[in-house]
Design an enzyme around this catalytic site. Structure first.
Site, mmCIF file in Angstrom:
data_model
loop_
_atom_site.group_PDB
_atom_site.id
_atom_site.type_symbol
_atom_site.label_atom_id
_atom_site.label_comp_id
_atom_site.label_asym_id
_atom_site.label_seq_id
_atom_site.Cartn_x
_atom_site.Cartn_y
_atom_site.Cartn_z
ATOM 1 N N GLU A 65 0.798 -1.147 0.059
ATOM 2 C CA GLU A 65 0.046 -0.083 0.105
ATOM 3 C C GLU A 65 0.900 1.152 0.136
ATOM 4 O OE1 GLU A 65 -2.617 -0.651 3.398
ATOM 5 O OE2 GLU A 65 -3.273 -2.474 2.657
ATOM 6 N N GLU A 219 -8.259 4.457 4.739
ATOM 7 C CA GLU A 219 -8.047 3.805 3.438
ATOM 8 C C GLU A 219 -8.479 4.775 2.536
ATOM 9 O OE1 GLU A 219 -7.556 0.769 3.483
ATOM 10 O OE2 GLU A 219 -7.896 0.136 5.731
HETATM 11 ZN ZN LIG Z 1 -3.580 -1.726 4.781
#
Ligand SMILES: [Zn+2]
Length: 332
Positions: A65, A219
């Site tokens: 990520e 997120e």
């Molecule tokens: Zn994550």
């Protein structure tokens, strides 16, 4: 002493990815001094330290990520190179350097399920050792601080597409989240805020439970490798973070007011028999009607309990004992 030539080139992300101990472990500029604590851990202290608030910002707990890692490093470079002032006493954490180096979610085990637990069986996992180290780092940072307003922002990207592209998960907190904190999450472009109704083993749950910090797991978009991210997509978060860290300001003219959700139930994978009754392409925040069979695991069956529930993080491939999805209801 300010070592200016060194300040021109030093980059915390590249230093961390190199796996080497930096030659110079502390330095200062017009606005701040910084200190390298350990791999992926950097403290920044403003010379003019007037606010009662302290901040922890983490990212890269999951090594695939990378967009928020690049974004945070961009903000950090403006601070350590003296291009912008620093408003808060700040601790920056790159959560899982070993996973970032190989571009994978984890090396042995998902680190963001390992905070606040003691399990000797897990000691062989490098993520377990790192989680314990990060717990100590946070304790060290906050234990001696007289400043009682604590924020922890943990930056991630989601694995799947979502009806809300950018959203936040807020751990169960002893008291109310501060209005300033919720306003900042709105200014950062979050379209949804998910309030947990039970404790978990995430990093933000640890900071919130032990230090009653205002904590949120953000997120932001979807996971891509280093260099493949379009940071313009999270520019609103970048601007909100940069203004906050340099001037303590929160822009209060919001384009979007985030929808609030509350967690209703967790779909726990109890055994190898676990079956999730939805397609692999199910988007985060997909709605299901009451009494829909969501998953089954031997004799255990999970149904929608409310009029409508919304799923996030559906993933039947998690380890046994882990959550294979979180169900939510809209909070009025
Ligand atoms: Zn994550």
């Amino acid at each position: 002493m300010i070592i200016e030539e060194f300040m021109e080139i030093w980059d915390f992300l590249q230093q961390t990815l190199s796996g080497k101990v930096p030659i110079i472990k502390c330095n200062e500029n017009t606005f701040l001094k910084w200190k390298w604590w350990d791999e992926g851990v950097l403290e920044l202290i403003p010379h003019n330290n007037i606010t009662q608030q302290t901040m922890v910002i983490s990212c890269g707990l999951h090594g695939n990520e990378t967009a928020p890692v690049e974004m945070l490093n961009k903000v950090l470079n403006t601070l350590i190179h003296g291009k912008q002032p620093l408003y808060f006493h700040l601790l920056v954490i790159l959560g899982n350097p070993a996973a970032l180096r190989i571009g994978k979610r984890f090396v042995d085990y998902d680190i963001n399920r390992l905070f606040g637990i003691n399990c000797y069986k897990m000691d062989k996992h490098q993520e377990n050792r790192r989680a314990k180290q990060l717990e100590e780092v946070i304790k060290e940072f906050w234990k001696n601080s007289a400043k009682k307003i604590r924020w922890h922002i943990d930056l991630h990207t989601a694995l799947r597409r979502s009806y809300h592209t950018n959203f936040g998960i807020l751990p169960l907190k002893k008291d109310m989240y501060s209005k300033n904190f919720l306003d900042w999450l709105t200014a950062a472009g979050l379209e949804a805020l998910v309030f947990q109704s039970m404790s978990s083993n995430t990093f933000t749950n640890f900071s919130c439970e032990i230090f009653n910090s205002n904590s949120c797991t953000l997120e932001l978009g979807t996971a891509k490798p280093f260099g493949k991210n379009n940071l313009a997509q999270i520019n609103i978060t970048y601007i909100a973070l940069s203004r906050l860290l340099s001037y303590g300001t929160i822009l209060k003219q919001f384009n979007i007011i985030p929808q609030h959700y509350r967690v209703t139930q967790q779909l726990i994978k109890l055994s190898k028999k676990f079956v999730l009754h939805m397609s692999n392409n199910t988007l985060n925040f997909t709605s299901f009607r009451q009494n829909t069979l969501l998953a089954e695991d031997g004799l255990t069956r999970y149904f929608v309990q409310q009029d409508h529930e919304y799923i996030i993080f559906p993933n039947p491939n998690v380890s046994i004992g882990q959550r294979a999805g979180l169900m939510l209801k809209i909070e009025e």
